[in-house]
Design a protein around this motif. Structure first.
Motif, PDB file in Angstrom:
ATOM      1  N   LYS A   4      28.839  55.996  42.363  1.00 30.28           N
ATOM      2  CA  LYS A   4      28.217  55.636  43.630  1.00 30.28           C
ATOM      3  C   LYS A   4      28.729  56.570  44.726  1.00 30.28           C
ATOM      4  O   LYS A   4      29.916  56.766  44.892  1.00 30.28           O
ATOM      5  CB  LYS A   4      28.532  54.183  43.985  1.00 30.28           C
ATOM      6  N   SER A   5      27.794  57.153  45.473  1.00 36.26           N
ATOM      7  CA  SER A   5      28.186  58.107  46.504  1.00 36.26           C
ATOM      8  C   SER A   5      28.051  57.496  47.887  1.00 36.26           C
ATOM      9  O   SER A   5      27.432  56.443  48.065  1.00 36.26           O
ATOM     10  CB  SER A   5      27.317  59.371  46.407  1.00 36.26           C
ATOM     11  N   SER A  56      26.659  57.742  51.814  1.00 34.21           N
ATOM     12  CA  SER A  56      25.568  58.366  52.557  1.00 34.21           C
ATOM     13  C   SER A  56      26.173  59.367  53.537  1.00 34.21           C
ATOM     14  O   SER A  56      27.368  59.327  53.845  1.00 34.21           O
ATOM     15  CB  SER A  56      24.757  57.316  53.309  1.00 34.21           C
ATOM     16  N   GLU A  57      25.361  60.260  54.056  1.00 33.77           N
ATOM     17  CA  GLU A  57      25.851  61.271  54.988  1.00 33.77           C
ATOM     18  C   GLU A  57      26.422  60.630  56.248  1.00 33.77           C
ATOM     19  O   GLU A  57      27.292  61.204  56.903  1.00 33.77           O
ATOM     20  CB  GLU A  57      24.722  62.241  55.351  1.00 33.77           C
ATOM     21  N   THR A  58      25.920  59.455  56.595  1.00 30.19           N
ATOM     22  CA  THR A  58      26.359  58.787  57.831  1.00 30.19           C
ATOM     23  C   THR A  58      27.000  57.432  57.519  1.00 30.19           C
ATOM     24  O   THR A  58      26.881  56.487  58.285  1.00 30.19           O
ATOM     25  CB  THR A  58      25.157  58.584  58.778  1.00 30.19           C
ATOM     26  N   TRP A  59      27.719  57.366  56.393  1.00 36.73           N
ATOM     27  CA  TRP A  59      28.285  56.098  55.934  1.00 36.73           C
ATOM     28  C   TRP A  59      29.170  55.438  56.984  1.00 36.73           C
ATOM     29  O   TRP A  59      29.198  54.218  57.112  1.00 36.73           O
ATOM     30  CB  TRP A  59      29.108  56.342  54.660  1.00 36.73           C
ATOM     31  N   ASP A  90      26.766  53.789  59.540  1.00 38.24           N
ATOM     32  CA  ASP A  90      25.659  52.948  59.077  1.00 38.24           C
ATOM     33  C   ASP A  90      25.992  51.471  59.259  1.00 38.24           C
ATOM     34  O   ASP A  90      27.124  51.039  59.028  1.00 38.24           O
ATOM     35  CB  ASP A  90      25.374  53.221  57.593  1.00 38.24           C
ATOM     36  N   TYR A  98      34.960  54.360  47.106  1.00 35.98           N
ATOM     37  CA  TYR A  98      34.400  55.678  46.774  1.00 35.98           C
ATOM     38  C   TYR A  98      35.490  56.627  46.287  1.00 35.98           C
ATOM     39  O   TYR A  98      35.347  57.285  45.245  1.00 35.98           O
ATOM     40  CB  TYR A  98      33.694  56.253  48.004  1.00 35.98           C
ATOM     41  N   ASP A 152      31.671  67.020  46.864  1.00 38.43           N
ATOM     42  CA  ASP A 152      31.125  65.892  47.626  1.00 38.43           C
ATOM     43  C   ASP A 152      32.127  65.401  48.666  1.00 38.43           C
ATOM     44  O   ASP A 152      31.769  65.139  49.819  1.00 38.43           O
ATOM     45  CB  ASP A 152      30.755  64.756  46.672  1.00 38.43           C
ATOM     46  N   HIS A 195      31.808  65.433  52.868  1.00 40.39           N
ATOM     47  CA  HIS A 195      31.984  64.293  53.763  1.00 40.39           C
ATOM     48  C   HIS A 195      33.103  64.547  54.780  1.00 40.39           C
ATOM     49  O   HIS A 195      32.991  64.141  55.943  1.00 40.39           O
ATOM     50  CB  HIS A 195      32.282  63.029  52.956  1.00 40.39           C
TER      51      HIS A 195
END
Length: 239
Positions: free
Chosen positions: A2-3, A5-8, A11, A26, A45, A49
């Motif tokens: 599970k990754s 999001s770009e704006t985790w 969000d 993560y 990844d 981030h």
């Protein structure tokens, strides 16, 4: 895996404990992959981030300095809206800054752990030309071999140059060709000659052997590091 999001970090509900749990879950998955000596795509990844957090902090500061002028940078629309909210909400600003600061610290440690593995593997890789190397090094083949076996993975590669922010970068694209078994008769030079005979699209290719004594996962670790090492090797050769 599970990754994020770009704006985790921005969000939904912005709460330090909630985002901390999301981040640690993560990073725990990433660490598990590192424990299995699987670096990619996990290491890239996490670095993405981490850099995203740095960019966010930089652009947030820019917005504060320019307020009430609206931000017109290259950020996602939801982040643009969030910037505007944050300027008027000190409590939200503080919560988000705490999240980002904590995330940066945790990600730095994970990146450091991955980098140690990367450097160890890179140090165990040996690259050598096979036969005479032509003037054009942008396209050719490389042979990836583990010393513990005689199996050799054959790849075709192509180097390309692209510019980003007034800087030049090199990228490498590869295509897996075949597995070959090496012995006293079927040497690297013989494999090269066979490739030239059977694949006439490259009549005079650059060919390199890449050897390691490690038996780590190929797709997740050995191949990505071998490709980056080959780019560095080729680009540092005297012209």
């Amino acid at each position: 895996m599970k990754s994020l999001s770009e704006t985790w970090f921005a969000d939904g509900y912005i709460d330090f404990e909630l985002k901390k749990y999301t981040l640690l879950a993560y990073l725990q998955q990433v660490t598990k992959c590192f424990d299995e000596i699987k670096l990619y795509p996990q290491l890239a990844d996490v670095i993405f981030h981490y850099n995203n957090l740095l960019a966010f902090k930089k652009n947030k500061q820019y917005l504060q300095e320019q307020f009430p002028k609206k931000f017109t940078g290259m950020q996602l629309q939801k982040l643009q809206l969030l910037y505007e909210q944050m300027v008027e909400d000190d409590e939200l600003m503080k919560e988000l800054e705490d999240i980002i600061q904590y995330a940066q610290t945790q990600m730095q440690q994970t990146i450091s752990n991955g980098a140690e593995i990367y450097e160890f593997v890179e140090d165990k890789i040996k690259i050598a030309p096979v036969g005479i190397i032509p003037l054009d090094l942008t396209e050719g083949y490389f042979f990836l071999s583990e010393d513990s076996t005689k199996s050799t993975r054959v790849y075709q590669y192509r180097l390309s140059i692209f510019e980003k922010h007034d800087e030049k970068y090199r990228s490498i694209k590869t295509e897996f060709i075949d597995n070959r078994h090496r012995n006293f008769v079927n040497t690297y030079e013989n494999i090269k000659s066979e490739l030239i005979r059977n694949r006439n699209m490259l009549p005079n290719p650059a060919v390199y052997s890449i050897e390691t004594n490690l038996t780590y996962p190929v797709e997740e670790t050995l191949l990505p590091i071998a490709k980056r090492s080959l780019v560095r090797y080729i680009t540092t050769q005297p012209s």
